[in-house]
Design a protein around this motif. Sequence first.
Motif, mmCIF file in Angstrom:
data_model
loop_
_atom_site.group_PDB
_atom_site.id
_atom_site.type_symbol
_atom_site.label_atom_id
_atom_site.label_comp_id
_atom_site.label_asym_id
_atom_site.label_seq_id
_atom_site.Cartn_x
_atom_site.Cartn_y
_atom_site.Cartn_z
ATOM 1 N N ASN A 134 -1.987 8.193 5.837
ATOM 2 C CA ASN A 134 -2.414 7.507 7.058
ATOM 3 C C ASN A 134 -2.352 8.378 8.302
ATOM 4 O O ASN A 134 -2.490 7.875 9.419
ATOM 5 N N CYS A 151 -3.268 5.592 -3.778
ATOM 6 C CA CYS A 151 -2.477 4.748 -2.901
ATOM 7 C C CYS A 151 -1.028 4.730 -3.366
ATOM 8 O O CYS A 151 -0.703 5.250 -4.422
ATOM 9 N N VAL A 152 -0.193 4.112 -2.565
ATOM 10 C CA VAL A 152 1.185 3.805 -2.934
ATOM 11 C C VAL A 152 1.323 2.296 -2.846
ATOM 12 O O VAL A 152 0.980 1.692 -1.827
ATOM 13 N N TYR A 199 2.930 7.941 2.257
ATOM 14 C CA TYR A 199 2.216 6.993 3.114
ATOM 15 C C TYR A 199 1.869 7.637 4.456
ATOM 16 O O TYR A 199 0.759 7.472 4.965
ATOM 17 N N CYS A 200 2.817 8.368 5.031
ATOM 18 C CA CYS A 200 2.576 9.028 6.321
ATOM 19 C C CYS A 200 1.426 10.024 6.225
ATOM 20 O O CYS A 200 0.591 10.104 7.126
ATOM 21 N N HIS A 242 2.512 -3.873 1.158
ATOM 22 C CA HIS A 242 3.818 -4.499 1.339
ATOM 23 C C HIS A 242 3.742 -5.945 0.897
ATOM 24 O O HIS A 242 2.783 -6.639 1.176
ATOM 25 N N TYR A 246 8.371 1.266 -5.668
ATOM 26 C CA TYR A 246 7.082 1.840 -5.296
ATOM 27 C C TYR A 246 6.442 2.577 -6.466
ATOM 28 O O TYR A 246 7.131 3.231 -7.243
ATOM 29 N N ALA A 290 7.801 7.486 -1.140
ATOM 30 C CA ALA A 290 6.682 6.588 -0.835
ATOM 31 C C ALA A 290 6.352 6.624 0.645
ATOM 32 O O ALA A 290 5.185 6.706 1.039
ATOM 33 N N GLU A 291 7.383 6.576 1.477
ATOM 34 C CA GLU A 291 7.176 6.627 2.924
ATOM 35 C C GLU A 291 6.545 7.952 3.347
ATOM 36 O O GLU A 291 5.624 7.984 4.176
ATOM 37 N N LEU A 294 -0.767 1.626 1.601
ATOM 38 C CA LEU A 294 0.539 1.162 1.143
ATOM 39 C C LEU A 294 0.563 -0.346 1.247
ATOM 40 O O LEU A 294 0.292 -0.917 2.279
ATOM 41 N N GLN A 306 -4.984 -3.839 0.206
ATOM 42 C CA GLN A 306 -3.801 -3.330 0.888
ATOM 43 C C GLN A 306 -4.035 -3.209 2.379
ATOM 44 O O GLN A 306 -5.149 -3.151 2.835
#
Length: 159
Positions: free
Chosen positions: A48, A8-9, A44-45, A158, A18, A40-41, A156, A152
């Motif tokens: 997911n 995970c992030v 994450y992409c 938040h 992150y 991180a973004e 990711l 989470q």
Amino acid sequence: MIETTVKCVIREPLTSRYVLLLETLCGHYLIPVNVGDLEAESIYCVLNRINTPRPMTYEFIARIIDSIDDANLDRVVVDRYEQGNYKASIYVICNKSEKKIDCRPSDGIALAMRMGIPVYVEDNILCPSCCVDRTNINEKDNKVLANLIDDQDGPLWHI
């Protein structure tokens, strides 16, 4: 070398930075790697399966490599830990010759995820100063760690 997967992030709550968690395939070790916001973004992409409206940097690099005849990314290796930072290398096979290229772990991992290549850590990374050995922490701490990871919204977290 030990093969890992991206667990995970996580957005670290105190600093809002992150952290990417690599997990060994056996599940005994977690390797926390600091990553920037953009990396991180990007990761994450991939985790997911979020498609972007146009190719972002890592997709662009992957497409360039795919278009070169006789060039293939083979693996990413997190191979050292120096002054609180992980270092990595990406291995490229080109014209039957292997090339080792230094890279940031986050860049190598983001590219590996897009190209479907494995990410490894060297054995020397699996030490108490570099990672979390889940077999050597008490049950209470292991539950806190599991809750942090599992609590989470997708891979990711938040704040």
